[in-house]
Design a protein around this motif. Structure first.
Motif, PDB file in Angstrom:
ATOM      1  N   UNK A 107       0.831  -1.206   0.000  1.00 20.85           N
ATOM      2  CA  UNK A 107       0.000   0.000   0.000  1.00 20.85           C
ATOM      3  C   UNK A 107       0.866   1.258   0.000  1.00 20.85           C
ATOM      4  N   UNK A 108       2.176   1.098  -0.207  1.00 25.08           N
ATOM      5  CA  UNK A 108       3.089   2.227  -0.345  1.00 25.08           C
ATOM      6  C   UNK A 108       2.601   3.122  -1.485  1.00 25.08           C
TER       7      UNK A 108
ATOM      8  N   UNK B  21      -7.957 -10.764 -10.351  1.00 19.80           N
ATOM      9  CA  UNK B  21      -9.210 -10.051 -10.147  1.00 19.80           C
ATOM     10  C   UNK B  21      -9.142  -8.622 -10.652  1.00 19.80           C
ATOM     11  N   UNK B  22      -7.989  -7.995 -10.460  1.00 17.30           N
ATOM     12  CA  UNK B  22      -7.785  -6.619 -10.914  1.00 17.30           C
ATOM     13  C   UNK B  22      -7.931  -6.490 -12.427  1.00 17.30           C
ATOM     14  N   UNK B  23      -7.438  -7.480 -13.177  1.00 18.68           N
ATOM     15  CA  UNK B  23      -7.524  -7.424 -14.634  1.00 18.68           C
ATOM     16  C   UNK B  23      -8.971  -7.348 -15.112  1.00 18.68           C
ATOM     17  N   UNK B  24      -9.864  -7.976 -14.368  1.00 15.49           N
ATOM     18  CA  UNK B  24     -11.287  -7.969 -14.721  1.00 15.49           C
ATOM     19  C   UNK B  24     -11.969  -6.711 -14.200  1.00 15.49           C
ATOM     20  N   UNK B  25     -11.572  -6.288 -12.982  1.00 18.96           N
ATOM     21  CA  UNK B  25     -12.177  -5.096 -12.367  1.00 18.96           C
ATOM     22  C   UNK B  25     -11.052  -4.170 -11.892  1.00 18.96           C
TER      23      UNK B  25
ATOM     24  N   UNK C 248      -7.182  -0.829  -5.072  1.00 18.20           N
ATOM     25  CA  UNK C 248      -6.802  -0.529  -3.698  1.00 18.20           C
ATOM     26  C   UNK C 248      -7.147  -1.690  -2.771  1.00 18.20           C
ATOM     27  N   UNK C 249      -8.316  -2.270  -2.955  1.00 21.08           N
ATOM     28  CA  UNK C 249      -8.718  -3.438  -2.157  1.00 21.08           C
ATOM     29  C   UNK C 249      -7.762  -4.597  -2.430  1.00 21.08           C
TER      30      UNK C 249
ATOM     31  N   UNK D 210      -5.416  -6.473   0.386  1.00 18.46           N
ATOM     32  CA  UNK D 210      -5.473  -7.919   0.627  1.00 18.46           C
ATOM     33  C   UNK D 210      -4.092  -8.557   0.473  1.00 18.46           C
ATOM     34  N   UNK D 211      -3.344  -8.099  -0.524  1.00 13.44           N
ATOM     35  CA  UNK D 211      -1.995  -8.630  -0.728  1.00 13.44           C
ATOM     36  C   UNK D 211      -1.110  -8.269   0.467  1.00 13.44           C
ATOM     37  N   UNK D 212      -1.266  -7.060   0.967  1.00 17.72           N
ATOM     38  CA  UNK D 212      -0.442  -6.635   2.086  1.00 17.72           C
ATOM     39  C   UNK D 212      -0.700  -7.468   3.340  1.00 17.72           C
ATOM     40  N   UNK D 213      -1.914  -7.924   3.521  1.00 17.06           N
ATOM     41  CA  UNK D 213      -2.206  -8.810   4.652  1.00 17.06           C
ATOM     42  C   UNK D 213      -1.367 -10.080   4.559  1.00 17.06           C
ATOM     43  N   UNK D 214      -1.305 -10.651   3.358  1.00 13.22           N
ATOM     44  CA  UNK D 214      -0.490 -11.854   3.152  1.00 13.22           C
ATOM     45  C   UNK D 214       0.989 -11.525   3.314  1.00 13.22           C
TER      46      UNK D 214
END
Length: 429
Positions: free
Chosen positions: A229-230, A399-403, A408-409, A413-417
Motif C-alpha cells: 500500500x506504499x 481479479x484486478x484485470x477484470x475489475x 486498492x482493495x 489484501x496482498x499486504x495482509x499476506x
C-alpha cells in the motif's frame, strides 16, 4: 501459482492418477546397462511445448555422455506443481525436474528435497561455463541448488509489419512508447497483448511498471521492507488501471495464445522473455523480418539505468533422486558450451553460459546490450517474491484485470499476506 478451488482439485487428482500409473519408481521403465546403471533418465518439466527441443537434447546427451534423456512435459502449471510436490512424499521421484528460482526454490530447499549442486557451480564458475553473477540466484544459505535450464531477458516483441505500416520505430523512452501506443490505438489497432486473468503471468505488467518507476522500491517490496500500500505501488497500479481502461490492451477474457495473437495482428506488441522467440519460430515467424524486440524504457526517465527484468529457470535434481550419479552427470553436461549452444540456438534464445554465441545476430545483440552498464538487472517478480506472497499477488491481480477499479482493495489484501509472511521470517515492512 494458486489455482481456483476446482483447478486445485483437478491438479491434485491429475497428479494422483499419474503417480498411480507410474508405479513404484519414476525410473522403472528407464533403460539401464548390465551393471544396473541408468542409460536414460526422465526430465519432468512444465514446458510441454518444448518437447521437441528436449528430445533433441536427449539424443545429444546419449551421444556425448552415454546417458539419454526423455522429457515428460506438462502444459498445465498447477498439475505440474502438484505432481512434483507429491513426489516428495512417495517413491515416484523424477530424475530431473524444472522449477523456478527465488521463493519457490527456497521453499522446497528448506524442505530438504533438492540436491546440493555447489560442487558443480564451483567447477563451472572456475571454468567460465557459468557467470558468478548468476550464482547468487541459485544460492540459499551459502549453498547452490540446481543449474540454469534457461536464462532470459524481458522486453517487448513488436510486429514489424504493423510498425512499418504506421511508420513507427522502436521507442527509447516511455513517452515514445506511449506515443506509439496512441498512434496504433488511433488507427484501430490494439497496442498491447494482455494476459488472461487465469494466467500465472498476471504479474508481468505490475513488475515491469514498478521496476521501471522505482527499482529500489521493487527490491524493498520483495524483501519485506516495503508495503503493497506504499504510495509508489499505488501509483503504479493507478497507471496500469489507466492503460486498461484506456483501451491499450487486448480483452482480458481473450484466451488466445499470445503468439497467435501476435501472428494474427490482434496485438502489435507482447511483453515477454526472450524465450518467446521459440513460440514465434514455431509459428513460422522470423526475427528481424516479421518481428523485432526492444527493452522496455523506464517509466521514470530520471533513473540512471534502465531496469531490465530477467529470469533464470532452474533444472533440478532431488536429494533422493532415483540415481543421483546419473542426475549429477547430466547436470554437469547440461551447462557445457556444446550442450548450451545446441539448447539455446535450437529455440532461438540466450544461454546462461557466457561462452555460447547466439546464432541469430539480433539475439546476440540483445545479449550484448543486456550486459552493458546501461542496465540494472531486476529478477523477475515471479521469482523475486516469496512463494506465499506470490500466491496472493497472482490471485489479486487476476481479479484486478477484470475489475481495475478494485486495485486498492487488491493491494490491501496482498499486504495482509505480505505482513503475515514476513512476521514469520522475523522481518517486515
Amino acid at each position: 501459482m494458486k489455482p481456483t478451488m476446482p483447478s486445485r482439485v483437478t491438479a491434485l487428482s491429475a497428479a494422483a492418477v499419474l503417480l498411480a500409473l507410474a508405479g513404484c519408481s519414476s525410473g522403472g521403465d528407464s533403460g539401464g546397462d548390465s551393471a544396473g546403471k541408468k542409460t536414460e533418465i526422465k526430465l519432468y518439466n512444465d514446458k510441454g511445448a518444448w518437447s521437441k527441443y528436449f528430445y533433441e537434447m536427449g539424443t545429444l546427451s546419449k551421444q556425448e555422455i552415454g546417458l539419454g534423456m526423455k522429457p515428460v512435459g506438462y502444459t498445465d502449471e498447477p498439475s505440474y506443481t502438484a505432481f512434483i510436490k507429491a513426489s516428495f512424499r512417495t517413491k515416484v521421484k523424477p530424475d530431473l525436474f524444472t522449477w523456478t528460482t527465488g521463493g519457490r526454490l527456497r521453499e522446497i530447499v528448506k524442505q530438504n528435497q533438492v540436491a546440493d549442486t555447489s560442487a558443480i557451480w564451483r567447477e563451472a564458475v572456475g571454468s567460465g561455463d557459468l557467470p558468478r553473477s548468476l550464482q547468487d540466484y541459485y544460492t540459499i544459505d551459502g549453498k547452490q541448488y540446481c543449474v540454469p535450464l534457461n536464462t532470459a531477458y524481458w522486453g517487448m516483441f513488436y510486429n514489424k509489419k504493423i510498425f512499418a505500416e504506421h511508420r513507427l520505430k522502436p521507442p527509447t523512452t516511455w513517452a515514445e512508447l506511449m506515443k506509439v501506443a496512441d498512434t496504433l490505438k488511433g488507427k484501430g489497432q490494439v497496442p498491447f497483448h494482455h494476459t488472461t486473468p487465469t494466467s500465472l503471468f498476471s504479474f508481468v505488467w505490475f513488475g515491469q511498471l514498478l521496476a521501471g518507476t522505482d527499482p529500489d522500491l521493487y527490491e524493498r517490496l520483495n524483501t519485506g521492507k516495503a508495503s503493497y500500500t506504499d504510495p509508489g505501488v499505488v501509483k503504479v497500479m493507478e497507471r496500469w488501471k489507466g492503460l486498461i481502461e484506456g483501451g491499450y490492451f487486448s480483452e482480458p477474457g481473450d484466451k488466445a495464445d499470445p503468439a497467435d495473437h501476435f501472428k494474427s495482428g490482434k496485438a502489435a506488441m507482447v511483453m515477454s522473455g526472450t524465450w518467446f522467440n521459440t513460440s514465434m519460430t514455431q509459428r513460422g515467424l522470423k526475427q528481424g523480418t516479421d518481428y523485432g524486440f526492444f527493452f522496455v524504457p523506464n517509466v521514470e526517465p530520471s533513473l540512471p539505468k534502465t531496469s531490465l527484468i530477467f529470469e533464470s529457470g532452474p533444472l533440478c535434481s532431488l536429494r533422493k533422486a532415483p540415481d543421483p550419479e546419473a542426475s549429477t552427470r547430466f547436470l554437469k553436461w547440461w551447462i557445457t558450451p556444446k550442450a548450451q549452444g545446441t539448447w539455446a540456438n535450437s529455440r532461438g534464445d540466450v544461454s546462461g553460459n557466457p561462452k555460447v554465441r547466439a546464432a541469430d545476430p539480433e539475439l546476440g545483440a540483445i545479449t550484448k546490450e543486456a550486459a552493458s552498464d546501461r542496465y540494472r538487472l531486476a529478477l523477475r517478480y515471479f521469482e523475486a517474491a516469496p512463494a506465499p506472497v506470490l500466491t496472493a499477488v497472482l490471485d489479486g491481480l487476476s481479479g484486478f484485470l477484470v475489475k481495475p477499479g478494485t486495485y486498492m482493495k487488491v493491494l490491501q489484501d496482498i499486504q495482509k499476506a505480505n505482513d503475515q509472511y514476513w512476521k514469520t521470517q522475523g522481518s517486515g515492512s
